[in-house]
Motif scaffolding. Structure first.
Motif, PDB file in Angstrom:
ATOM      1  N   TYR A 153      51.306 -19.333   3.627  1.00  0.00           N
ATOM      2  CA  TYR A 153      50.414 -18.122   3.908  1.00  0.00           C
ATOM      3  C   TYR A 153      50.600 -17.967   5.565  1.00  0.00           C
ATOM      4  CZ  TYR A 153      46.733 -14.751   3.204  1.00  0.00           C
ATOM      5  OH  TYR A 153      46.069 -13.804   3.072  1.00  0.00           O
ATOM      6  N   SER A 154      51.524 -17.768   6.121  1.00  0.00           N
ATOM      7  CA  SER A 154      51.991 -17.825   7.553  1.00  0.00           C
ATOM      8  C   SER A 154      51.065 -16.237   8.048  1.00  0.00           C
ATOM      9  CB  SER A 154      53.332 -17.761   7.860  1.00  0.00           C
ATOM     10  OG  SER A 154      54.027 -16.872   7.114  1.00  0.00           O
ATOM     11  N   TYR A 155      51.315 -15.937   9.197  1.00  0.00           N
ATOM     12  CA  TYR A 155      50.579 -14.987   9.797  1.00  0.00           C
ATOM     13  C   TYR A 155      50.871 -13.377   9.194  1.00  0.00           C
ATOM     14  CZ  TYR A 155      48.436 -11.706  13.121  1.00  0.00           C
ATOM     15  OH  TYR A 155      47.733 -10.713  13.729  1.00  0.00           O
ATOM     16  N   LYS A 156      52.102 -13.467   8.662  1.00  0.00           N
ATOM     17  CA  LYS A 156      52.647 -12.190   8.092  1.00  0.00           C
ATOM     18  C   LYS A 156      51.764 -11.843   7.011  1.00  0.00           C
ATOM     19  CE  LYS A 156      56.618 -13.449   5.576  1.00  0.00           C
ATOM     20  NZ  LYS A 156      58.216 -13.277   5.552  1.00  0.00           N
ATOM     21  N   PHE A 157      51.500 -12.748   6.049  1.00  0.00           N
ATOM     22  CA  PHE A 157      50.824 -12.699   4.852  1.00  0.00           C
ATOM     23  C   PHE A 157      49.145 -12.447   5.142  1.00  0.00           C
ATOM     24  CE2 PHE A 157      54.470 -15.336   3.780  1.00  0.00           C
ATOM     25  CZ  PHE A 157      55.153 -14.467   3.006  1.00  0.00           C
ATOM     26  N   PHE A 158      48.863 -13.061   6.098  1.00  0.00           N
ATOM     27  CA  PHE A 158      47.573 -13.118   6.473  1.00  0.00           C
ATOM     28  C   PHE A 158      47.089 -11.631   7.089  1.00  0.00           C
ATOM     29  CE2 PHE A 158      44.491 -13.323   9.946  1.00  0.00           C
ATOM     30  CZ  PHE A 158      43.429 -14.034   9.470  1.00  0.00           C
ATOM     31  N   TYR A 159      47.917 -11.068   7.740  1.00  0.00           N
ATOM     32  CA  TYR A 159      47.638  -9.822   8.583  1.00  0.00           C
ATOM     33  C   TYR A 159      48.123  -8.558   7.484  1.00  0.00           C
ATOM     34  CZ  TYR A 159      48.486  -5.949  11.514  1.00  0.00           C
ATOM     35  OH  TYR A 159      48.470  -4.470  12.009  1.00  0.00           O
ATOM     36  N   ALA A 160      48.963  -8.993   6.541  1.00  0.00           N
ATOM     37  CA  ALA A 160      49.307  -7.604   5.492  1.00  0.00           C
ATOM     38  C   ALA A 160      48.061  -7.594   4.579  1.00  0.00           C
ATOM     39  CB  ALA A 160      50.623  -8.187   4.984  1.00  0.00           C
ATOM     40  N   ASP A 161      47.608  -8.651   4.333  1.00  0.00           N
ATOM     41  CA  ASP A 161      46.493  -8.571   3.571  1.00  0.00           C
ATOM     42  C   ASP A 161      45.272  -8.150   4.203  1.00  0.00           C
ATOM     43  OD1 ASP A 161      47.818  -9.468   1.405  1.00  0.00           O
ATOM     44  OD2 ASP A 161      47.168 -11.546   1.604  1.00  0.00           O
ATOM     45  N   GLY A 162      45.149  -7.810   5.426  1.00  0.00           N
ATOM     46  CA  GLY A 162      43.980  -7.203   6.182  1.00  0.00           C
ATOM     47  C   GLY A 162      43.095  -8.040   6.688  1.00  0.00           C
ATOM     48  N   TYR A 163      43.342  -9.345   6.774  1.00  0.00           N
ATOM     49  CA  TYR A 163      42.472 -10.252   7.312  1.00  0.00           C
ATOM     50  C   TYR A 163      42.885 -10.331   8.900  1.00  0.00           C
ATOM     51  CZ  TYR A 163      41.990 -12.323   2.659  1.00  0.00           C
ATOM     52  OH  TYR A 163      41.400 -12.434   1.506  1.00  0.00           O
ATOM     53  N   GLY A 164      41.647 -10.779   9.713  1.00  0.00           N
ATOM     54  CA  GLY A 164      41.914 -10.813  10.954  1.00  0.00           C
ATOM     55  C   GLY A 164      41.795  -9.518  11.949  1.00  0.00           C
ATOM     56  N   LYS A 165      41.971  -9.782  13.321  1.00  0.00           N
ATOM     57  CA  LYS A 165      41.865  -8.436  14.171  1.00  0.00           C
ATOM     58  C   LYS A 165      43.422  -8.027  14.231  1.00  0.00           C
ATOM     59  CE  LYS A 165      38.151 -10.834  16.751  1.00  0.00           C
ATOM     60  NZ  LYS A 165      37.868 -11.334  18.061  1.00  0.00           N
ATOM     61  N   GLU A 166      43.202  -6.665  14.632  1.00  0.00           N
ATOM     62  CA  GLU A 166      44.375  -6.236  15.486  1.00  0.00           C
ATOM     63  C   GLU A 166      44.718  -6.748  16.720  1.00  0.00           C
ATOM     64  OE1 GLU A 166      46.599  -4.179  13.939  1.00  0.00           O
ATOM     65  OE2 GLU A 166      45.551  -3.257  12.258  1.00  0.00           O
ATOM     66  N   SER A 167      45.848  -6.835  17.247  1.00  0.00           N
ATOM     67  CA  SER A 167      46.068  -7.248  18.597  1.00  0.00           C
ATOM     68  C   SER A 167      46.777  -6.581  19.562  1.00  0.00           C
ATOM     69  CB  SER A 167      47.004  -8.619  18.428  1.00  0.00           C
ATOM     70  OG  SER A 167      48.243  -8.126  17.618  1.00  0.00           O
ATOM     71  N   GLN A 168      46.526  -6.421  20.727  1.00  0.00           N
ATOM     72  CA  GLN A 168      46.979  -5.643  21.740  1.00  0.00           C
ATOM     73  C   GLN A 168      47.587  -6.770  22.778  1.00  0.00           C
ATOM     74  OE1 GLN A 168      45.870  -1.851  24.308  1.00  0.00           O
ATOM     75  NE2 GLN A 168      44.641  -3.770  24.985  1.00  0.00           N
TER      76      GLN A 168
END
Length: 890
Positions: A153-168
């Motif tokens: 469950y690396s970051y790409k799955f974490f992010y794609a599932d809508g978890y956590g913040k966006e980043s700039q």
């Protein structure tokens, strides 16, 4: 450990068994090693369960690996890390490790590590023993870790599932820093201040989103020498405080979007960043004063004060004049850094022998600390929901894994209802810029790592935000001109968290007790669980539907209840209702077991042998089943009472352009590749068509793998659908039509309309369709069906009489649904609602099953007529739509 059912004690290395020379463990004990307690691994060797957090830290060390193998021998190790991928990227296979051992032997025997020019006799001397081969296997990183991933469950799955913040992610190169460093850091400060300003200005409106007070974190590579990264930050802060006129000029340029800092394409990297602060344009002195007050805790200007907190290990406080400290420096060599900092003239230094530290209070609600400065130690072993802006100084490529760890701490987000997810554009409250507070700003300064970090994101399948193209547009309303469609709405004030909502009015609901006023209005509550494996209900050859349900039903053995941990069951149920935010639900611990021992409150599908008791583990299994049953019952109990309450307060309202479901919009984020630019061009053309209301042109618009459904009888257009999303260079929010059942329904309805069949079925009546907003704050839902939100609302209207029929349509798969599922009774419930409220529209509800009837697992005994009586129709039947309209007009 206690929550997991383990007995545990703190490890004491002095507590040994003198006869055997071994530590005194019992079979059911776990001893927790806490603090700096070094013990030979041989004392623990064999038959251990080893749990390792941040496992990447030791993954490259031979000594660590050897100790690990000793501990895990004849046992099992479970290791967790978010950066194993980076740790093993350069790891060797077992074969490569064997070659390394042979090279070491060759160096020792022949004076050279080269294996190329060795004769047969020399090669024979390099043959590895079985022990050496075992050592090679144990230290082969690729073999040990890369091939042993249990759950990725690396970051790409974490992010794609809508978890956590966006980043700039922004970076300033070393050459540019010499000229523009202070301006760049001012922009960094302004970005953080903006988050702080929005948080404090809209604190009440943000409560539902669980946003924590923003924190600014600086992480440096060099700490205590004369070229200290930490010292650079302090000198900038001193400049900000000592030169207000210069700073206010910079603030003016940043607010006005003057291109002072550009990327390699000449674009202003801060364009549009500070729109929430535009009211301060021309009032930069007011802005500067507000920054002093909010960020620096200072009501009046003053010099930067650095104080060495000698009582606290490794801490120095930052304040302005005599104001309360706004920042803390937490580093290993605080004394050495203080000695270096004392030589500076831009700020003042002092020591304090008695003041408490600030670092441990950062996560407290009352903390006034807004800035944390430190070294790489924050990348592990530290957690905070507050991190909002992060500055990285002189972080090179070798710090890759550590900064990914730090990044992981920065993107953490509690989210609405503690979902851990960021909000969607259409779900955000207006005017508070929630997206700014759900974004982690990362500023690199001479940070060669930043480009590598972007490369890491790309490898993870995530395009860095500053490399994305965007296209966004609102849907076009398509309401009928001469007809006012009527729909249901829960009256204003009666929704969940509103003043007259169920939680606010019915403040004390006791589980298992239906209030007298709702007796007879709430269906008998019955829990149902299926512990059979979910397999296809087919006969091998003929594949006919099974006529009878072969599942066995059994009850838990009440004689085992004396062995259950009722404290654990009570706490589990309490946590369950808390996770649902059912704050008005009370659970009486004394009545919990009394209720559980009653007969008839549940149906449990389970093979008899699965309830056999041969060990304590089997007792625990039955306890777990009871907890699942109680979850199921509690959910149905609460939803039943909520439905009884809310059912009194529905009303009919007219659908106009302000209806929440007509406020839909789409946001496409597109990779800046050649293929991505092609899609951007096509979507921009669609945006123009939609914004100009050209339905005919919208019907003709096409793009590979993207469908813009523009049904003429739908109340807005388009409904966007995407195929092969993983293969496309874009993302779409929200993902409106992703289920095959929904797409089939609307396509079938569209086809019936075009061919004239629809007119045959409904006569001279008019049809209108609306895709319901799935979002709870916008869509039409019913607690009476387990918080059910139907996918579509469908109207038939008789223009002559004005009569309207409103149907709630939910195309879905029902393969695993049981007979007692609330959705199966939605038709009955909406009819009851229509009669009790004496509504001026006729209500119906349908489930359109894309699952074939013969494939149903838990309802195979029902006949087709029984399904149709419940308004459950099967989409495999060619006439399912005709049946639906016949029932509507019956």
């Amino acid at each position: 450990m206690e929550l997991s059912g383990f007995q545990a004690i703190i490890f004491d290395k002095n507590n040994t068994n003198s006869k055997q020379g071994k530590f005194n463990f019992t079979k059911n004990d776990i001893q927790i090693i806490d603090g700096d307690k070094t013990v030979a691994t041989a004392a623990f060797a064999g038959h251990n369960l080893v749990l390792v957090d941040e496992g990447h830290r030791g993954a490259s060390g031979d000594a660590w690996m050897a100790r690990r193998e000793q501990l895990v021998d004849k046992g099992f190790a479970f290791e967790y890390s978010a950066t194993f991928g980076q740790a093993v990227a350069s790891g060797k296979t077992a074969y490569e490790q064997e070659v390394e051992l042979q090279k070491k032997k060759a160096k020792l025997l022949f004076g050279s590590a080269s294996l190329k020019n060795l004769d047969e006799g020399q090669q024979a001397q390099l043959v590895l023993s079985d022990l050496e081969k075992q050592q090679a296997r144990q230290t082969a990183m690729f073999e040990v870790y890369a091939k042993a991933v249990l759950f990725d469950y690396s970051y790409k799955f974490f992010y794609a599932d809508g978890y956590g913040k966006e980043s700039q992610i922004l970076n300033l190169k070393d050459d540019d820093y010499r000229e523009h460093g202070d301006l760049y850091l001012t922009a960094c400060l302004l970005n953080f201040y903006q988050q702080l300003y929005l948080f404090e200005t809209h604190s009440h409106a943000l409560q539902a989103w669980n946003i924590e007070k923003p924190l600014w974190v600086f992480v440096g590579n060099k700490v205590a020498d004369d070229d200290s990264d930490v010292l650079k930050v302090l000198n900038f802060l001193a400049k900000f405080l000592n030169e207000p006129n210069t700073i206010q000029n910079w603030l003016h340029d940043l607010l006005k979007d003057t291109a002072r800092l550009t990327d390699n394409k000449g674009n202003n990297i801060f364009f549009g960043q500070f729109s929430p602060l535009m009211d301060f344009l021309g009032k930069e002195a007011d802005l500067y004063a507000d920054v002093l007050q909010r960020l620096f805790n200072a009501r009046v200007p003053g010099r930067l004060q650095l104080t060495h907190l000698k009582k606290s290990d490794g801490e120095l406080a930052l304040a302005v004049g005599g104001a309360e400290a706004f920042g803390v420096i937490n580093i290993g060599d605080a004394k050495g850094f203080y000695k270096t900092a004392s030589k500076q003239s831009a700020f003042d230094c002092s020591e304090n022998d008695f003041a408490d530290g600030l670092f441990h209070k950062i996560n407290h609600k009352e903390s006034k600390t807004n800035l944390l400065i430190g070294s790489r130690k924050f990348s592990e072993g530290w957690s905070s929901w507050r991190v909002a802006t992060m500055g990285l100084l002189n972080m090179g490529k070798k710090e890759g894994s550590q900064i990914i760890q730090l990044f992981g701490r920065g993107v953490r987000l509690k989210g609405e209802n503690f979902s851990l997810k960021r909000s969607l554009k259409d779900n955000r409250p207006k005017g508070i810029h929630l997206e700014k507070l759900e974004t982690l700003n990362i500023f690199g300064i001479a940070a060669g790592y930043m480009e590598q970090f972007k490369a890491y994101l790309r490898e993870e399948g995530i395009t860095p935000p500053d490399e994305l193209l965007t296209v966004d547009f609102k849907v076009q309303p398509n309401l009928p001109t001469h007809t006012k469609l009527r729909t249901l709405r829960l009256k204003d004030g009666y929704k969940d968290n509103q003043k007259l909502g169920f939680k606010r009015i019915e403040k004390t609901i006791y589980l298992y007790e239906i209030p007298e006023k709702w007796q007879g209005k709430v269906k008998v509550i019955h829990a149902e669980l299926d512990y059979y494996p979910k397999i296809e209900a087919y006969q091998t050859k003929q594949k006919n539907r099974l006529d009878n349900d072969k599942r066995e039903t059994h009850y838990l053995d009440k004689q085992l209840f004396d062995f259950f941990d009722w404290d654990k069951i009570y706490l589990d149920l309490w946590h369950y209702k808390l996770s649902k935010t059912w704050f008005n639900l009370r659970i009486d611990k004394a009545k919990l077991r009394q209720f559980a021992e009653q007969d008839g409150w549940y149906t449990l599908y389970i093979p008899k042998e699965a309830l056999a008791v041969e060990s304590f583990a089997d007792i625990n299994k039955q306890q777990s089943i009871l907890m699942d049953l109680l979850h199921n019952y509690t959910d149905r109990f609460y939803q039943g009472l909520k439905a009884a309450y809310e059912g009194q307060f529905y009303e009919t309202v007219e659908v106009d352009e302000n209806h929440p479901s007509l406020q839909n919009s789409y946001l496409f984020t597109i990779e800046a590749s050649d293929e991505g630019k092609d899609y951007e061009s096509k979507l921009t053309a669609l945006k123009t068509i939609i914004e100009q209301g050209m339905l005919k042109e919208a019907l003709a618009w096409q793009a590979p793998n993207i469908t813009a459904i523009c049904f003429e009888r739908h109340l807005y257009y388009p409904i966007m659908s995407i195929d092969n999303l993983k293969e496309l260079p874009l993302k779409m929010q929200p993902l409106d039509m992703k289920d095959g059942s929904e797409i089939k329904f609307i396509n079938d309805l569209q086809a019936a309309y075009k061919t004239g069949k629809l007119r045959e079925w409904i006569g001279d009546k008019e049809l209108y369709l609306l895709r319901n907003a799935a979002n709870k704050s916008k869509g039409l839902g019913f607690a009476l069906a387990g918080n059910f939100y139907p996918d579509f609302l469908l109207w038939l209207v008789d223009n002559n009489s004005g009569q309207q029929w409103l149907s709630f349509i939910d195309p879905k798969g029902i393969r695993n649904m049981d007979l007692h599922h609330p959705k199966f009774d939605l038709q009955t419930e909406v009819k009851k609602l229509e009669q009790e409220l004496n509504l001026d529209i006729t209500l119906n509800a349908f489930i359109l099953s894309i699952t074939k009837q013969r494939e149903l697992i838990n309802a195979s005994a029902m006949t087709q007529q029984q399904f149709e009586d419940k308004h459950i129709l099967f989409m495999e039947e060619r006439d399912y739509l005709q049946k639906m309209f016949n029932k509507i007009l019956l």
